[in-house]
Scaffold this motif. Structure first.
Motif, PDB file in Angstrom:
ATOM      1  N   ASP A 149       0.877  -1.166   0.000  1.00  0.00           N
ATOM      2  CA  ASP A 149       0.000   0.000   0.000  1.00  0.00           C
ATOM      3  C   ASP A 149       0.919   1.222   0.000  1.00  0.00           C
ATOM      4  N   GLN A 150       1.079   1.826  -1.178  1.00  0.00           N
ATOM      5  CA  GLN A 150       2.092   2.884  -1.321  1.00  0.00           C
ATOM      6  C   GLN A 150       1.762   4.131  -0.506  1.00  0.00           C
ATOM      7  N   ARG A 151       0.519   4.247  -0.030  1.00  0.00           N
ATOM      8  CA  ARG A 151       0.179   5.409   0.813  1.00  0.00           C
ATOM      9  C   ARG A 151       1.007   5.401   2.097  1.00  0.00           C
ATOM     10  N   LEU A 152       1.484   4.209   2.494  1.00  0.00           N
ATOM     11  CA  LEU A 152       2.273   4.105   3.727  1.00  0.00           C
ATOM     12  C   LEU A 152       3.575   4.890   3.652  1.00  0.00           C
ATOM     13  N   TYR A 153       4.118   5.010   2.445  1.00  0.00           N
ATOM     14  CA  TYR A 153       5.463   5.564   2.283  1.00  0.00           C
ATOM     15  C   TYR A 153       5.451   7.032   1.878  1.00  0.00           C
ATOM     16  N   ARG A 154       4.255   7.630   1.717  1.00  0.00           N
ATOM     17  CA  ARG A 154       4.139   9.018   1.258  1.00  0.00           C
ATOM     18  C   ARG A 154       4.753   9.982   2.266  1.00  0.00           C
ATOM     19  N   GLN A 155       5.501  10.942   1.748  1.00  0.00           N
ATOM     20  CA  GLN A 155       6.114  11.966   2.588  1.00  0.00           C
ATOM     21  C   GLN A 155       5.254  13.222   2.491  1.00  0.00           C
ATOM     22  N   PRO A 156       4.768  13.751   3.632  1.00  0.00           N
ATOM     23  CA  PRO A 156       3.828  14.881   3.598  1.00  0.00           C
ATOM     24  C   PRO A 156       4.433  16.148   3.013  1.00  0.00           C
ATOM     25  N   ASN A 157       5.782  16.279   3.084  1.00  0.00           N
ATOM     26  CA  ASN A 157       6.425  17.511   2.582  1.00  0.00           C
ATOM     27  C   ASN A 157       6.627  17.499   1.074  1.00  0.00           C
ATOM     28  N   ILE A 158       6.271  16.415   0.398  1.00  0.00           N
ATOM     29  CA  ILE A 158       6.479  16.318  -1.064  1.00  0.00           C
ATOM     30  C   ILE A 158       5.126  16.361  -1.751  1.00  0.00           C
ATOM     31  N   THR A 159       4.956  17.332  -2.678  1.00  0.00           N
ATOM     32  CA  THR A 159       3.645  17.479  -3.311  1.00  0.00           C
ATOM     33  C   THR A 159       3.556  16.722  -4.637  1.00  0.00           C
ATOM     34  N   ARG A 160       4.683  16.608  -5.361  1.00  0.00           N
ATOM     35  CA  ARG A 160       4.634  15.972  -6.689  1.00  0.00           C
ATOM     36  C   ARG A 160       4.714  14.456  -6.555  1.00  0.00           C
ATOM     37  N   ASP A 161       3.747  13.773  -7.170  1.00  0.00           N
ATOM     38  CA  ASP A 161       3.670  12.311  -7.057  1.00  0.00           C
ATOM     39  C   ASP A 161       4.964  11.616  -7.471  1.00  0.00           C
ATOM     40  N   GLU A 162       5.592  12.120  -8.573  1.00  0.00           N
ATOM     41  CA  GLU A 162       6.775  11.402  -9.078  1.00  0.00           C
ATOM     42  C   GLU A 162       7.988  11.533  -8.145  1.00  0.00           C
ATOM     43  N   GLU A 163       7.897  12.445  -7.176  1.00  0.00           N
ATOM     44  CA  GLU A 163       8.994  12.572  -6.207  1.00  0.00           C
ATOM     45  C   GLU A 163       8.740  11.750  -4.940  1.00  0.00           C
ATOM     46  N   GLN A 164       7.544  11.185  -4.840  1.00  0.00           N
ATOM     47  CA  GLN A 164       7.213  10.379  -3.669  1.00  0.00           C
ATOM     48  C   GLN A 164       7.924   9.021  -3.746  1.00  0.00           C
ATOM     49  N   PRO A 165       8.531   8.598  -2.644  1.00  0.00           N
ATOM     50  CA  PRO A 165       9.135   7.256  -2.645  1.00  0.00           C
ATOM     51  C   PRO A 165       8.056   6.182  -2.574  1.00  0.00           C
ATOM     52  N   VAL A 166       8.392   5.014  -3.071  1.00  0.00           N
ATOM     53  CA  VAL A 166       7.461   3.877  -3.001  1.00  0.00           C
ATOM     54  C   VAL A 166       8.235   2.632  -2.561  1.00  0.00           C
ATOM     55  N   LYS A 167       7.495   1.634  -2.117  1.00  0.00           N
ATOM     56  CA  LYS A 167       8.125   0.326  -1.867  1.00  0.00           C
ATOM     57  C   LYS A 167       8.516  -0.220  -3.231  1.00  0.00           C
ATOM     58  N   PRO A 168       9.781  -0.595  -3.425  1.00  0.00           N
ATOM     59  CA  PRO A 168      10.223  -0.967  -4.776  1.00  0.00           C
ATOM     60  C   PRO A 168       9.569  -2.237  -5.307  1.00  0.00           C
ATOM     61  N   VAL A 169       9.452  -2.285  -6.624  1.00  0.00           N
ATOM     62  CA  VAL A 169       8.855  -3.436  -7.315  1.00  0.00           C
ATOM     63  C   VAL A 169       9.584  -4.728  -6.978  1.00  0.00           C
ATOM     64  N   THR A 170      10.904  -4.614  -6.747  1.00  0.00           N
ATOM     65  CA  THR A 170      11.699  -5.816  -6.481  1.00  0.00           C
ATOM     66  C   THR A 170      11.176  -6.582  -5.264  1.00  0.00           C
ATOM     67  N   TYR A 171      10.736  -5.859  -4.249  1.00  0.00           N
ATOM     68  CA  TYR A 171      10.284  -6.546  -3.033  1.00  0.00           C
ATOM     69  C   TYR A 171       9.110  -7.462  -3.345  1.00  0.00           C
ATOM     70  N   SER A 172       8.130  -6.938  -4.098  1.00  0.00           N
ATOM     71  CA  SER A 172       6.966  -7.757  -4.465  1.00  0.00           C
ATOM     72  C   SER A 172       7.377  -8.951  -5.314  1.00  0.00           C
ATOM     73  N   VAL A 173       8.236  -8.685  -6.297  1.00  0.00           N
ATOM     74  CA  VAL A 173       8.638  -9.748  -7.229  1.00  0.00           C
ATOM     75  C   VAL A 173       9.403 -10.836  -6.491  1.00  0.00           C
TER      76      VAL A 173
END
Ligand SMILES: NC(=O)c1ccc[n+]([C@@H]2O[C@H](COP(=O)([O-])OP(=O)(O)OC[C@H]3O[C@@H](n4cnc5c(N)ncnc54)[C@H](O)[C@@H]3O)[C@@H](O)[C@H]2O)c1
Length: 279
Positions: free
Chosen positions: A168-192
């Motif tokens: 659930d990528q909402r867990l990793y959202r940083q409140p100080n970052i407004t642009r979606d593409e700058e938000q960190p996410v749990k990497p695809v590798t972990y799921s794979v």
């Protein structure tokens, strides 16, 4: 063995744990030692394995522990450890594929975050898969192959709740970052990697079912380890039991899955996530 029913008794058996110097690796080792096993603690460097041995000896001074440097990404390294153990008369009855790289999710405002799928670097994909997935394959090939030839053994793969659900990528959202593409996410590798480990578990369970080798997985939920309180609060809202795991809460499952207590169980994934994946 400390007060466990006899079917959990691992006296006379030797287990090998990869990534044994890490947070959960040490717990797996302690659980196996408590059940009576001799344990080979392996990690990328001898330093990590030795440090884990020192900690475990503090609470269990008579435990039989062997340290070895084993890089799970290298077939040569796996063979070197297997050969060294064989030359000392040590055979592996239990393999715990635990090693992984789990890079911390951090961010730099103003740049597309490299964890995002669109920008995910191929070298990082390759490195993480080499440890988390190829490593389990190589160790299973060498140590599991020897178990199959002897007609007896157990493999336990350490997957994750993210091996059965998407992050659930909402867990990793940083409140100080407004642009979606700058938000960190749990990497695809972990799921794979974690979905792949469950696939490897089923594949090997059926492949070696008639050769006495059982293969199962555990999918742990997140362990509380003094993470950022805001993250912990967001995560625990997704967990029916309302909390993260304590670090020792997987020990009993490790003892169960590595011993004859689970003698009629193979190819399964034991999900222990406080109920997160059923909500
Ligand atoms: N901690 C959690 O909340 C959690 C939750 C679910 C699943 N898991 C899984 O449990 C396992 C252990 O997690 P952890 O939290 O103890 O991680 P950790 O980072 O504390 O330990 C991982 C260990 O793997 C070792 N390692 C890295 N690269 C290696 C290589 N090439 N060869 C051999 N060893 C290598 C590291 O040195 C480290 O000791 C992982 O598979 C992880 O994905 C952890």
């Amino acid at each position: 063995m400390t007060g466990l029913p006899s079917r959990y008794d691992l006296t006379g058996r030797t287990a090998l744990v990869t990534g044994a110097g890490g947070l959960l690796g040490r717990q797996h080792v302690a659980a196996l030692v408590d059940a009576g096993a001799r344990v080979v603690l392996t990690d990328i460097g001898l330093k990590q394995a030795d440090a884990a041995i020192n900690t475990i000896r503090e609470s269990n001074p008579s435990s039989e522990l062997i340290a070895a440097a084993l890089d799970v990404t290298s077939l040569d390294s796996v063979h070197a450890v297997a050969d060294d153990l064989a030359s000392r008369g040590v055979t592996i009855d239990i393999l715990v594929n635990n090693a992984a790289i789990d890079p911390k999710v951090t961010s730099t405002p103003g740049v597309m975050h490299s964890s995002r799928f669109e920008a995910f670097p191929v070298p990082q994909w390759q490195t993480e898969i080499a440890v988390g997935l190829t490593g389990a394959m190589l160790c299973s090939q060498v140590f599991g192959g020897a178990m199959a030839r002897r007609g007896r053994g157990v493999i336990l793969n350490i997957a994750s709740d993210l091996g059965v659900i998407a992050p659930d990528q909402r867990l990793y959202r940083q409140p100080n970052i407004t642009r979606d593409e700058e938000q960190p996410v749990k990497p695809v590798t972990y799921s794979v990697i974690k979905h792949g480990l469950i696939g490897l578990t089923k594949y090997l369970a059926t492949y070696w079912a008639d050769q006495g080798v059982r293969v199962n997985a555990i999918s742990p939920g997140g362990v509380f380890n003094n993470q950022d309180p805001a993250f912990v609060e967001r995560l625990t809202r997704l967990i029916p039991m309302g909390r993260m795991a304590r670090v020792d809460e997987y020990c009993a499952a490790v003892q169960f899955l590595c011993s004859d207590a689970s003698s009629y169980m193979t190819g399964q994934n034991m999900v222990m996530d406080g109920g997160r994946s059923v909500w």
